[in-house]
Scaffold this motif. Structure first.
Motif, PDB file in Angstrom:
ATOM      1  N   ARG A   1     -45.517 -48.131 -20.911  1.00  0.00           N
ATOM      2  CA  ARG A   1     -45.719 -49.573 -20.932  1.00  0.00           C
ATOM      3  C   ARG A   1     -46.257 -50.042 -22.270  1.00  0.00           C
ATOM      4  O   ARG A   1     -45.837 -51.074 -22.802  1.00  0.00           O
ATOM      5  CB  ARG A   1     -46.690 -50.002 -19.816  1.00  0.00           C
ATOM      6  CG  ARG A   1     -46.597 -51.499 -19.489  1.00  0.00           C
ATOM      7  CD  ARG A   1     -47.700 -51.967 -18.563  1.00  0.00           C
ATOM      8  NE  ARG A   1     -48.873 -52.370 -19.300  1.00  0.00           N
ATOM      9  CZ  ARG A   1     -49.020 -53.575 -19.873  1.00  0.00           C
ATOM     10  NH1 ARG A   1     -48.065 -54.472 -19.801  1.00  0.00           N
ATOM     11  NH2 ARG A   1     -50.132 -53.879 -20.522  1.00  0.00           N
ATOM     12  N   GLN A   2     -47.168 -49.270 -22.851  1.00  0.00           N
ATOM     13  CA  GLN A   2     -47.735 -49.664 -24.133  1.00  0.00           C
ATOM     14  C   GLN A   2     -46.693 -49.640 -25.249  1.00  0.00           C
ATOM     15  O   GLN A   2     -46.781 -50.416 -26.200  1.00  0.00           O
ATOM     16  CB  GLN A   2     -48.923 -48.769 -24.495  1.00  0.00           C
ATOM     17  CG  GLN A   2     -50.166 -49.052 -23.671  1.00  0.00           C
ATOM     18  CD  GLN A   2     -50.590 -50.503 -23.759  1.00  0.00           C
ATOM     19  OE1 GLN A   2     -50.638 -51.076 -24.847  1.00  0.00           O
ATOM     20  NE2 GLN A   2     -50.880 -51.117 -22.626  1.00  0.00           N
TER      21      GLN A   2
ATOM     22  N   VAL B   1     -39.067 -47.350 -15.513  1.00  0.00           N
ATOM     23  CA  VAL B   1     -38.672 -45.936 -15.482  1.00  0.00           C
ATOM     24  C   VAL B   1     -39.823 -45.077 -14.978  1.00  0.00           C
ATOM     25  O   VAL B   1     -39.647 -44.185 -14.153  1.00  0.00           O
ATOM     26  CB  VAL B   1     -38.209 -45.463 -16.874  1.00  0.00           C
ATOM     27  CG1 VAL B   1     -37.987 -43.947 -16.884  1.00  0.00           C
ATOM     28  CG2 VAL B   1     -36.936 -46.190 -17.285  1.00  0.00           C
ATOM     29  N   THR B   2     -41.038 -45.349 -15.475  1.00  0.00           N
ATOM     30  CA  THR B   2     -42.189 -44.510 -15.115  1.00  0.00           C
ATOM     31  C   THR B   2     -43.050 -45.121 -14.018  1.00  0.00           C
ATOM     32  O   THR B   2     -43.743 -44.402 -13.300  1.00  0.00           O
ATOM     33  CB  THR B   2     -43.073 -44.248 -16.347  1.00  0.00           C
ATOM     34  OG1 THR B   2     -43.574 -45.502 -16.846  1.00  0.00           O
ATOM     35  CG2 THR B   2     -42.282 -43.555 -17.447  1.00  0.00           C
ATOM     36  N   GLU B   3     -43.056 -46.457 -13.904  1.00  0.00           N
ATOM     37  CA  GLU B   3     -43.919 -47.118 -12.917  1.00  0.00           C
ATOM     38  C   GLU B   3     -43.152 -48.231 -12.207  1.00  0.00           C
ATOM     39  O   GLU B   3     -43.489 -49.418 -12.358  1.00  0.00           O
ATOM     40  CB  GLU B   3     -45.150 -47.715 -13.595  1.00  0.00           C
ATOM     41  CG  GLU B   3     -46.055 -46.706 -14.275  1.00  0.00           C
ATOM     42  CD  GLU B   3     -47.208 -47.392 -14.992  1.00  0.00           C
ATOM     43  OE1 GLU B   3     -48.271 -47.575 -14.358  1.00  0.00           O
ATOM     44  OE2 GLU B   3     -47.041 -47.761 -16.162  1.00  0.00           O
TER      45      GLU B   3
ATOM     46  N   ASP C   1     -31.109 -50.526 -20.932  1.00  0.00           N
ATOM     47  CA  ASP C   1     -30.172 -49.620 -20.234  1.00  0.00           C
ATOM     48  C   ASP C   1     -30.789 -48.949 -19.002  1.00  0.00           C
ATOM     49  O   ASP C   1     -30.674 -47.737 -18.806  1.00  0.00           O
ATOM     50  CB  ASP C   1     -29.656 -48.540 -21.202  1.00  0.00           C
ATOM     51  CG  ASP C   1     -28.970 -49.148 -22.419  1.00  0.00           C
ATOM     52  OD1 ASP C   1     -28.232 -50.144 -22.248  1.00  0.00           O
ATOM     53  OD2 ASP C   1     -29.197 -48.640 -23.529  1.00  0.00           O
ATOM     54  N   LEU C   2     -31.427 -49.745 -18.170  1.00  0.00           N
ATOM     55  CA  LEU C   2     -31.977 -49.191 -16.933  1.00  0.00           C
ATOM     56  C   LEU C   2     -30.852 -48.776 -15.982  1.00  0.00           C
ATOM     57  O   LEU C   2     -29.808 -49.428 -15.918  1.00  0.00           O
ATOM     58  CB  LEU C   2     -32.860 -50.226 -16.242  1.00  0.00           C
ATOM     59  CG  LEU C   2     -34.215 -50.501 -16.893  1.00  0.00           C
ATOM     60  CD1 LEU C   2     -34.890 -51.680 -16.203  1.00  0.00           C
ATOM     61  CD2 LEU C   2     -35.111 -49.271 -16.830  1.00  0.00           C
TER      62      LEU C   2
ATOM     63  N   ASP D   1     -32.590 -45.925  -6.883  1.00  0.00           N
ATOM     64  CA  ASP D   1     -33.128 -46.749  -5.800  1.00  0.00           C
ATOM     65  C   ASP D   1     -34.434 -47.439  -6.179  1.00  0.00           C
ATOM     66  O   ASP D   1     -34.626 -48.634  -5.889  1.00  0.00           O
ATOM     67  CB  ASP D   1     -33.349 -45.897  -4.549  1.00  0.00           C
ATOM     68  CG  ASP D   1     -32.030 -45.483  -3.896  1.00  0.00           C
ATOM     69  OD1 ASP D   1     -31.006 -46.122  -4.209  1.00  0.00           O
ATOM     70  OD2 ASP D   1     -32.045 -44.542  -3.081  1.00  0.00           O
ATOM     71  N   ALA D   2     -35.353 -46.712  -6.816  1.00  0.00           N
ATOM     72  CA  ALA D   2     -36.657 -47.277  -7.155  1.00  0.00           C
ATOM     73  C   ALA D   2     -36.517 -48.394  -8.182  1.00  0.00           C
ATOM     74  O   ALA D   2     -37.152 -49.454  -8.064  1.00  0.00           O
ATOM     75  CB  ALA D   2     -37.586 -46.183  -7.676  1.00  0.00           C
TER      76      ALA D   2
END
Length: 257
Positions: A122-123, A179-181, A216-217, A222-223
């Motif tokens: 995020r940072q 991607v991570t959260e 490019d997500l 699903d998440a």
């Protein structure tokens, strides 16, 4: 502006730059965004208070009807003993806002480290947002770390990364790493209705919130798909990092900088 925690040692760190037009209306201030040098000099430094001081000084600069010399004298007299103003220098400038950003990078930040894995996901997005706004010359004109609790409920921990208000609309931008959260989308979506209602009630303004996410997500994940759906269903705009130059340019035009 210098941070001087011990007047006897007289060791200091530059934390702020003020630029005031000698015979015009421009007056603004820019504080450092990296408090690591302050913490090295004084591990007990209250950087949150220093961060908020920037907004307070900007308000005084832009609302005061005093002469420049009177204003600087009053600021020096009212600053705490741990803060000092250095002697002023002259600058010939055709674009004060852009020159203020350049001076801040030169005197406050030093060489910017490469974005690497030491920064959280995020940072890294926040840093890229800042880069885009700085390139457009508007970063210093934005409100930062907007406390949701001001408009929602006491204790709400959410702080929106940055925003500004053009023409009766509060535009805000907040970085999310889906991607991570991916669950962070639910946190933002939960607070947004109360945030919108609070801003309408207190500021008499509409709210426009954009979540800045990775490029490019994979929408088939699903998440990630659920996170994007949650944001969109709650009227939160979603923009990839690649759109930041466009958003920053819109901010420049709307702020007339």
């Amino acid at each position: 502006m210098r941070y001087v925690p011990d007047p006897f040692k007289n060791e200091f760190v530059n934390i702020g730059i003020m630029l005031l037009e000698r015979e015009g209306e421009f007056a603004d201030v820019r504080f450092t965004r990296n408090w690591s040098r302050v913490r090295c000099l004084d591990p007990q430094a209250d950087t949150e208070v220093l961060d908020e001081l920037e907004t307070d000084i900007r308000g005084q600069l832009q609302s005061s009807r005093e002469s420049r010399n009177q204003l600087l004298y009053r600021l020096q007299e009212t600053l705490s003993t741990g803060l000092q103003l250095s002697d002023p220098n002259a600058l010939l400038s055709a674009s004060p806002q852009q020159d203020l950003e350049h001076l801040a990078r030169t005197y406050l930040e030093g060489p910017r480290p490469k974005r690497d894995s030491k920064l959280g996901a995020r940072q890294r997005i926040v840093a890229r947002m800042q880069d885009a706004f700085e390139a457009a010359g508007v970063w210093n004109a934005l409100n930062k770390k907007i406390k949701a609790a001001t408009y929602t409920y006491p204790g709400d921990p959410l702080k929106i990364d940055c925003g500004y208000r053009p023409n009766g609309v509060v535009r805000m931008f907040h970085a999310l790493s889906l991607v991570t959260e991916p669950d962070s989308a639910k946190v933002l979506a939960f607070s947004y209705p109360a945030l919108t209602a609070g801003i309408l009630r207190t500021e008499k303004a509409k709210t426009d919130l954009t979540a800045i996410v990775e490029d490019d997500l994979n929408r088939e994940d699903d998440a990630i798909g659920f996170a994007l759906h949650t944001l969109e269903q709650n009227s939160i705009n979603v923009a990839p990092l690649s759109k930041m130059p466009e958003l920053a340019e819109r901010a420049r035009a709307e702020l007339k900088l």
